[in-house]
Design a protein around this motif. Structure first.
Motif, mmCIF file in Angstrom:
data_model
loop_
_atom_site.group_PDB
_atom_site.id
_atom_site.type_symbol
_atom_site.label_atom_id
_atom_site.label_comp_id
_atom_site.label_asym_id
_atom_site.label_seq_id
_atom_site.Cartn_x
_atom_site.Cartn_y
_atom_site.Cartn_z
ATOM 1 N N THR A 47 0.845 -1.192 0.000
ATOM 2 C CA THR A 47 0.000 0.000 0.000
ATOM 3 C C THR A 47 0.881 1.243 0.000
ATOM 4 O O THR A 47 2.099 1.179 0.219
ATOM 5 N N ASN A 85 -2.877 -5.311 -5.649
ATOM 6 C CA ASN A 85 -3.606 -4.046 -5.566
ATOM 7 C C ASN A 85 -3.572 -3.224 -6.846
ATOM 8 O O ASN A 85 -4.185 -2.151 -6.894
ATOM 9 N N MET A 102 -1.906 1.567 -6.994
ATOM 10 C CA MET A 102 -1.151 1.755 -5.752
ATOM 11 C C MET A 102 0.180 2.466 -6.008
ATOM 12 O O MET A 102 0.745 3.072 -5.102
ATOM 13 N N SER A 146 1.127 5.763 -3.971
ATOM 14 C CA SER A 146 2.386 5.806 -3.225
ATOM 15 C C SER A 146 3.168 7.075 -3.528
ATOM 16 O O SER A 146 3.783 7.677 -2.636
#
Length: 361
Positions: free
Chosen positions: A308, A332, A336, A340
């Motif tokens: 994540t 994901n 992501m 990030s």
């Protein structure tokens, strides 16, 4: 949400019982994207967020990169910046082409968000990769190339084997990653021992100077295992500093099986290295150890269990200069990566006092 609700279920069905099938399908799609210049460039404008940082003398458009293992043969090099990555590391490649270990050799653990693999450096070889990169489209982001030891080469021949790969691939790499920590090539991790590592890195440094022909040599980084004891890791870092290594990548996959949902113990029992969420805390603590042990003087690429945006930021907070993603992309999706980068930019605007790791929030 689109990835998790649509793309991931399709890919997981394709790879039911054999995750490598889904991996290969994804790579074929991305290879097509890599070869379509207009679509690729349009996606780069949309997806690659700017958060420039310079590490090891290399300017990166943003500090979130693709980890080695996803694109071993450099098939989709043009696609990775289109997904938002600020750099990509391809490989691990070996001097000799090799098929890797028998299939099946990759296993997903969806409840644990983990992956077990025993791929065994399956790749087309360094010379073939060099030929492919010669003809590849513009990459539009820094490229790292991970090199490892050919399985057929005994440990006493490892130095020349690494040097062969370096000679073929040096012109194409912005940095070179030395993989001495995969658990899937017999005996490879013995090259992390101080004496063997000192000899290998010394030879690679000397060859890098020769290949640079009076220019600044390419940075060399060492990828380390998460299973080392702290004394062994401290010794390894001492060798890295002695031999002028530009940085370390922390970490590779683990032989440990902590953090696995009990319902997936049977999958976890498969031989090989584990990546994904069960590795999140372990990798972060190793990044913190490396940063502390080297007084922040050795740049770190944080890799392992970055699932994540908060995981990525926790790596930066622990001392990483750059962060790599693999399992997080699988579970994901490419969104992501953008999340990030946004999280990193937000923390940078707040400054050190505003940056918090999840466990302290």
């Amino acid at each position: 949400m689109l990835y998790q609700n649509l793309a991931r279920p399709v890919l997981f069905r394709i790879g039911r019982g054999d995750a490598e099938k889904a991996h290969d399908t994804t790579l074929r799609w991305l290879t097509r994207l890599s070869n379509q210049r207009q679509a690729r460039n349009a996606l780069i404008k949309v997806n690659q967020l700017s958060a420039p940082v310079t590490v090891c003398g290399i300017p990166f458009p943003n500090p979130i990169g693709l980890a080695a293992g996803m694109d071993k043969n450099g098939l989709a090099v043009g696609a990775w910046p289109a997904l938002g990555f600020g750099f990509a590391e391809i490989g691990t490649v070996t001097a000799q082409p090799q098929p890797g270990n028998p299939q099946p050799r990759m296993f997903r653990m969806p409840r644990s968000e983990g992956i077990v693999n025993r791929m065994g450096f399956n790749n087309d070889g360094a010379q073939a990769l060099a030929a492919r990169l010669t003809a590849a489209p513009a990459i539009n982001c820094p490229l790292g190339i991970s090199i490892g030891k050919s399985k057929a080469v005994p440990l006493e021949g490892a130095i020349e084997d690494y040097l062969q790969s370096m000679r073929f691939l040096y012109p194409f790499a912005d940095y070179i990653a030395i993989n001495v920590s995969s658990p899937n090539t017999p005996g490879l991790r013995q090259l992390q021992d101080a004496g063997a590592l000192r000899a290998l890195l010394g030879a690679l440094r000397q060859e890098g100077v020769r290949l640079a022909a009076g220019r600044q040599p390419r940075p060399v980084l060492v990828k380390i295992a998460p299973d080392l004891t702290e004394p062994a890791m401290a010794q390894l870092l001492e060798v890295c500093l002695e031999t002028g290594v530009a940085g370390v990548i922390a970490t590779n996959t683990t032989l440990g099986r902590d953090g696995v949902d009990p319902s997936e113990d049977a999958i976890a029992a498969e031989p090989g290295g584990m990546s994904g969420k069960p590795l999140t805390q372990v990798s972060r603590e190793i990044v913190r150890f490396v940063h502390r042990e080297t007084n922040g003087n050795l740049p770190i690429i944080g890799s392992g269990g970055v699932m994540t945006a908060d995981d990525a930021q926790a790596m930066f907070d622990a001392g990483a200069s750059l962060v790599q993603v693999y399992s997080g992309l699988i579970y994901n999706g490419p969104g992501m990566v953008r999340r990030s980068v946004r999280r990193y930019r937000s923390a940078a605007r707040r400054g050190p006092q505003g940056s918090r790791t999840p466990q302290n929030s």
